[in-house]
Scaffold this active site. Structure first.
Site, PDB file in Angstrom:
ATOM      1  N   ASP A   1     -40.685  41.944   9.238  1.00 39.08           N
ATOM      2  CA  ASP A   1     -39.337  41.933   8.707  1.00 39.08           C
ATOM      3  C   ASP A   1     -38.568  40.825   9.415  1.00 39.08           C
ATOM      4  O   ASP A   1     -38.272  40.936  10.613  1.00 39.08           O
ATOM      5  CB  ASP A   1     -38.679  43.298   8.951  1.00 39.08           C
TER       6      ASP A   1
ATOM      7  N   SER B   1     -29.535  27.336  -1.499  1.00 39.22           N
ATOM      8  CA  SER B   1     -29.383  27.540  -2.946  1.00 39.22           C
ATOM      9  C   SER B   1     -28.181  26.747  -3.413  1.00 39.22           C
ATOM     10  O   SER B   1     -27.239  26.505  -2.636  1.00 39.22           O
ATOM     11  CB  SER B   1     -29.175  29.026  -3.258  1.00 39.22           C
TER      12      SER B   1
ATOM     13  N   TYR C   1     -24.163  36.545  -1.693  1.00 35.49           N
ATOM     14  CA  TYR C   1     -25.326  35.657  -1.676  1.00 35.49           C
ATOM     15  C   TYR C   1     -24.874  34.209  -1.521  1.00 35.49           C
ATOM     16  O   TYR C   1     -25.432  33.454  -0.709  1.00 35.49           O
ATOM     17  CB  TYR C   1     -26.116  35.844  -2.967  1.00 35.49           C
TER      18      TYR C   1
ATOM     19  N   LYS D   1     -25.736  31.589   1.581  1.00 35.24           N
ATOM     20  CA  LYS D   1     -26.425  30.310   1.408  1.00 35.24           C
ATOM     21  C   LYS D   1     -25.559  29.139   1.854  1.00 35.24           C
ATOM     22  O   LYS D   1     -26.086  28.126   2.335  1.00 35.24           O
ATOM     23  CB  LYS D   1     -26.867  30.155  -0.044  1.00 35.24           C
TER      24      LYS D   1
END
Length: 280
Positions: free
Chosen positions: A84, A163, A176, A180
């Site tokens: 992990d 991203s 998110y 990023k």
């Protein structure tokens, strides 16, 4: 858990087709997080194909082992590590596995990530913390953990998968996008911090890539907030000059370039792989 599927006592590649020609990453050792599927798998396959010994890291033991089996069948050297990345122990484990198996570390690819689709008012603190932990915090601390070993090898390459969501408005997955954007910022900061040790730190900013994660977003999570299945893809394609979703190999090729000697004067860059969509 570490799974070794082929002989990795000598990580040095032997050239394509037994010709003895040196491959671009011959003798190098790479860690690829989230390497069990999608973009991560494509990167692992590309780096192995260019001569690197590869540590395939994934939470899913079966997918990581599937990648190493396929690489073994192609004559490539790799190991699978179940870990992990969001925990210090997980990061310690995959760095230690690279050193114990191959004796060195030259390349770190921080690809593991998660995304959840929510309206802003529906985002919980648990959602926020989970996304930030995996997508940003884990990337930073993996870079820090790898640094002394990359330096010991004479320098190296770190490539973080960010991203285009870190460069544009992302109303349906705001946490998110923030995570990023953080990857882009930490890439630039660490590029300066690590430069004296000849460690190059860059990131890649893909547009939507045709992977299981994207299909889940588009066909399962999107409809939960009122979008028709497939509508996220349609919206993206309307603004993509090349008129298609990216493929994992599109990202892997850019990553391989950033790991190669050809990128020797590049660090601190956030490179778009976006089919012609332009973002700063």
């Amino acid at each position: 858990m570490i799974r070794q599927d082929n002989d990795v006592a000598d990580p040095v590649g032997r050239g394509e087709g037994g010709t003895g020609m040196a491959l671009p990453l011959e003798g190098k050792v790479a860690i690829v997080t989230g390497g069990g599927r999608g973009i991560g798998r494509a990167i692992a396959e590309r780096l192995a194909g260019e001569g690197a010994g590869v540590v395939v890291v994934d939470r899913n033991e079966a997918t990581a082992q599937a990648v190493t089996r396929d690489l073994a069948s192609a004559g490539r050297r790799s190991i699978a590590v179940t870990a992990d990345v969001g925990t210090a122990e997980g990061r310690r484990r995959f760095v230690a596995a690279a050193l114990e198996t191959f004796g060195r570390l030259d390349i770190l690819i921080n690809n593991a990530g998660i995304v959840r689709v929510h309206r802003p008012e529906d985002v919980t603190e648990a959602d926020w913390d989970a996304i930030m932990n995996i997508n940003c915090k884990a990337v930073f601390f993996a870079c820090v953990a790898a640094r002394p070993h990359l330096a010991a090898a004479g320098g190296g390459r770190i490539v973080n998968i960010a991203s285009i969501a870190g460069k544009l408005a992302t109303p349906w997955w705001a946490p998110y996008g923030v995570s990023k954007a953080g990857v882009i910022a930490l890439t630039r900061s660490l590029a300066v911090a690590f430069a004296p040790e000849r460690i190059h730190v860059n990131c890649v900013c893909p547009a939507p890539i045709e992977t299981p994660m994207w299909r889940q977003i588009d066909y399962e999570e999107g409809p939960q907030i009122g979008f028709a299945a497939g509508s996220f893809t349609k919206m993206r394609l309307q603004n993509t000059p090349l008129g298609r979703l990216g493929q994992p190999d599109d990202v892997a090729g850019v990553v391989a370039f950033l790991c190669s000697p050809d990128s020797g004067y590049m660090t601190g860059q956030a490179i778009n792989v976006s089919g012609g969509m332009i973002f700063h």
